[in-house]
Design a protein around this motif. Structure first.
Motif, short mmCIF file in Angstrom:
data_model
loop_
_atom_site.label_atom_id
_atom_site.label_comp_id
_atom_site.label_asym_id
_atom_site.label_seq_id
_atom_site.Cartn_x
_atom_site.Cartn_y
_atom_site.Cartn_z
N SER A 119 0.82 -1.20 0.00
CA SER A 119 0.00 0.00 0.00
C SER A 119 0.86 1.26 0.00
CB SER A 119 -0.95 0.00 1.19
OG SER A 119 -0.22 0.08 2.40
N VAL A 120 1.97 1.25 0.70
CA VAL A 120 2.85 2.42 0.73
C VAL A 120 3.62 2.54 -0.57
CG1 VAL A 120 4.84 3.48 1.86
CG2 VAL A 120 3.05 2.44 3.23
N ALA A 165 2.41 7.14 3.94
CA ALA A 165 1.23 6.40 4.37
C ALA A 165 0.26 7.38 5.00
CB ALA A 165 1.62 5.32 5.37
N ASN A 166 -0.97 7.39 4.53
CA ASN A 166 -2.02 8.19 5.14
C ASN A 166 -2.59 7.41 6.30
OD1 ASN A 166 -1.84 10.31 3.24
ND2 ASN A 166 -3.02 9.08 1.81
N THR A 220 -2.31 4.84 17.41
CA THR A 220 -0.96 5.25 17.83
C THR A 220 0.03 4.12 17.61
OG1 THR A 220 -1.85 6.82 19.43
CG2 THR A 220 0.44 6.12 19.75
N PHE A 221 -0.39 2.89 17.87
CA PHE A 221 0.47 1.74 17.59
C PHE A 221 0.80 1.70 16.10
CE2 PHE A 221 1.08 -2.55 16.05
CZ PHE A 221 2.11 -3.00 16.88
N ARG A 222 -0.21 1.90 15.26
CA ARG A 222 0.01 1.87 13.81
C ARG A 222 0.95 2.99 13.38
NH1 ARG A 222 0.95 -1.16 9.65
NH2 ARG A 222 -0.02 -0.46 7.75
N ARG A 263 7.28 7.67 5.75
CA ARG A 263 6.66 8.93 6.14
C ARG A 263 5.17 8.68 6.37
NH1 ARG A 263 9.21 13.77 2.55
NH2 ARG A 263 11.38 13.26 2.98
N VAL A 264 4.63 9.38 7.33
CA VAL A 264 3.21 9.22 7.67
C VAL A 264 2.55 10.59 7.65
CG1 VAL A 264 1.56 8.47 9.42
CG2 VAL A 264 3.71 7.22 9.11
#
Length: 71
Positions: free
Chosen positions: A12-13, A21-22, A32-34, A45-46
């Motif tokens: 997906s990324v 990653a959105n 938060t874990f994710r 990057r998120v």
């Protein structure tokens, strides 16, 4: 970690043009874990998104938690 989790995340990324990653981040345990998994384990990057709903009882707590984590 569940089997196949890393493969599905990588796909997906990798499929995004920016390599980001959105993430719908609520400030709770699961999201938060994710967030930390993506940042620390997968080193991607998120872009976190939060839907602010002032009618939810947990909104103030969630925003406070996100501020503390972000600092």
């Amino acid at each position: 970690m569940r089997a196949g989790t890393a493969d599905s995340m990588d796909a997906s990324v990798a499929g995004t043009a920016s390599g980001c990653a959105n993430l719908l981040w609520t400030g709770g345990w699961d999201s938060t874990f994710r967030l930390l998994e993506l940042l620390l384990l997968h080193r991607v990057r998120v872009v976190p998104y939060y839907l602010k709903d002032p009618t939810r009882a947990s909104t103030a707590t969630e925003l406070s938690t996100m501020t503390r984590i972000g600092d």
